[in-house]
Design a protein around this motif. Sequence first.
Motif, PDB file in Angstrom:
ATOM      1  N   THR A   1       1.037  -1.475  -0.617  1.00 44.89           N
ATOM      2  CA  THR A   1       0.054   0.094  -0.314  1.00 44.89           C
ATOM      3  C   THR A   1       0.521   1.061  -0.117  1.00 44.89           C
ATOM      4  OG1 THR A   1      -0.239   0.003   2.934  1.00 44.89           O
ATOM      5  CG2 THR A   1      -1.906  -0.777   0.999  1.00 44.89           C
ATOM      6  N   ASN A   2       2.102   1.372   0.624  1.00 38.99           N
ATOM      7  CA  ASN A   2       3.453   2.720   0.405  1.00 38.99           C
ATOM      8  C   ASN A   2       4.369   2.304  -0.410  1.00 38.99           C
ATOM      9  OD1 ASN A   2       1.316   3.298   2.933  1.00 38.99           O
ATOM     10  ND2 ASN A   2       1.918   2.311   3.784  1.00 38.99           N
ATOM     11  N   VAL A   3       3.674   1.509  -0.869  1.00 37.54           N
ATOM     12  CA  VAL A   3       5.097   0.966  -1.860  1.00 37.54           C
ATOM     13  C   VAL A   3       4.747   1.496  -3.696  1.00 37.54           C
ATOM     14  CG1 VAL A   3       6.579  -0.174  -3.312  1.00 37.54           C
ATOM     15  CG2 VAL A   3       6.280  -0.506  -0.439  1.00 37.54           C
TER      16      VAL A   3
ATOM     17  N   VAL B   1       3.697  -9.731  -5.047  1.00 36.22           N
ATOM     18  CA  VAL B   1       2.586  -9.186  -4.912  1.00 36.22           C
ATOM     19  C   VAL B   1       1.800  -9.560  -5.950  1.00 36.22           C
ATOM     20  CG1 VAL B   1       2.614  -7.236  -3.054  1.00 36.22           C
ATOM     21  CG2 VAL B   1       3.266  -7.358  -5.475  1.00 36.22           C
ATOM     22  N   SER B   2       0.082  -9.659  -7.149  1.00 35.63           N
ATOM     23  CA  SER B   2      -0.184  -9.856  -7.913  1.00 35.63           C
ATOM     24  C   SER B   2      -0.561  -8.583  -9.072  1.00 35.63           C
ATOM     25  CB  SER B   2      -1.622 -10.600  -7.220  1.00 35.63           C
ATOM     26  OG  SER B   2      -2.491  -9.887  -7.075  1.00 35.63           O
TER      27      SER B   2
ATOM     28  N   SER C   1      -1.913  -3.134  -9.793  1.00 35.29           N
ATOM     29  CA  SER C   1      -2.578  -2.415 -10.606  1.00 35.29           C
ATOM     30  C   SER C   1      -4.034  -1.595  -9.937  1.00 35.29           C
ATOM     31  CB  SER C   1      -3.227  -2.991 -11.645  1.00 35.29           C
ATOM     32  OG  SER C   1      -2.529  -3.899 -12.684  1.00 35.29           O
ATOM     33  N   ILE C   2      -4.680  -1.958  -8.577  1.00 38.29           N
ATOM     34  CA  ILE C   2      -5.711  -1.531  -8.243  1.00 38.29           C
ATOM     35  C   ILE C   2      -5.359  -0.813  -7.153  1.00 38.29           C
ATOM     36  CG2 ILE C   2      -7.430  -1.618  -6.660  1.00 38.29           C
ATOM     37  CD1 ILE C   2      -7.848  -3.912  -7.444  1.00 38.29           C
ATOM     38  N   ARG C   3      -4.047  -0.367  -7.146  1.00 35.56           N
ATOM     39  CA  ARG C   3      -3.229   0.444  -6.175  1.00 35.56           C
ATOM     40  C   ARG C   3      -2.799   1.640  -6.483  1.00 35.56           C
ATOM     41  NH1 ARG C   3       1.181   1.210  -5.424  1.00 35.56           N
ATOM     42  NH2 ARG C   3       2.252  -0.502  -5.861  1.00 35.56           N
TER      43      ARG C   3
ATOM     44  N   PHE D   1      -3.274   7.317  -8.892  1.00 35.71           N
ATOM     45  CA  PHE D   1      -3.723   8.137 -10.839  1.00 35.71           C
ATOM     46  C   PHE D   1      -4.708   8.629 -10.227  1.00 35.71           C
ATOM     47  CE2 PHE D   1      -5.386   8.451 -14.803  1.00 35.71           C
ATOM     48  CZ  PHE D   1      -3.905   9.157 -15.308  1.00 35.71           C
ATOM     49  N   LEU D   2      -5.815   8.524  -9.728  1.00 37.87           N
ATOM     50  CA  LEU D   2      -7.360   8.753  -9.924  1.00 37.87           C
ATOM     51  C   LEU D   2      -7.271   9.820  -8.881  1.00 37.87           C
ATOM     52  CD1 LEU D   2      -9.461   5.940 -10.286  1.00 37.87           C
ATOM     53  CD2 LEU D   2      -9.414   8.181 -11.727  1.00 37.87           C
TER      54      LEU D   2
END
Length: 156
Positions: free
Chosen positions: A24-26, A94-95, A100-102, A107-108
Motif C-alpha cells: 500500500t505504501n510502495v 504481490v499479484s 494495478s488497483i493500487r 493515479f485517479l
Amino acid sequence: MNDGALPDGIRYDEYTGSRGGTMTNVNLSDGEWKIMNVLWEKEGGATIMELTAQLQGKTGWDKHIIITMLNRMTKKGAVSYRIMGRAKQFFPAVSRNEVSIRETRGFLDKVYRGSIGMMVNAMVEDKALTREEIEELYKVLEQAEKENAKEKGRLS
C-alpha cells in the motif's frame, strides 16, 4: 498462469527474500514495472540471467542494473526469491491485480481528485476513446450495476 504472487504450492516462508507485507505504501518505478511484468508472465519465476536476456534488448540494461533493481524491489516487498543451486529465482511478492488497483487509485487521486467520471470525461473531450473502448466501458458499467444490485439484495 496464475496472477498470484508466488507459484502454486509455494509459501512465502520458503523464501529468503522479504515479503514486506502489502504494497500500500510502495510505488513501482517504470523500470520496476518492466521487471514485474516479466515476472508475472513467468510461471516459475526468473533468474537474473533470464531477466537480463528478456529485458536487455528492450531496455539496454545489463545484469548489474537488474541486480540493483531487484535488490531495491526485494526491500520494498515487491519481489521475493528462493535460492536454487547457485542462482536466485525471483518471483513477484504481490499479484498484478493488487498492484494495478493500487496504482490506478493513486493515479485517479493525484490527477482527477479520485473521480472516475472526471477521467472518463477528459477522455471523451479529447476524443481518445474508440467505439470498441466505449462498448467495453458499457459492459464494465453493466457488470458493476449487477454486482451492486446483488450486494444490495444481500444487505436487505
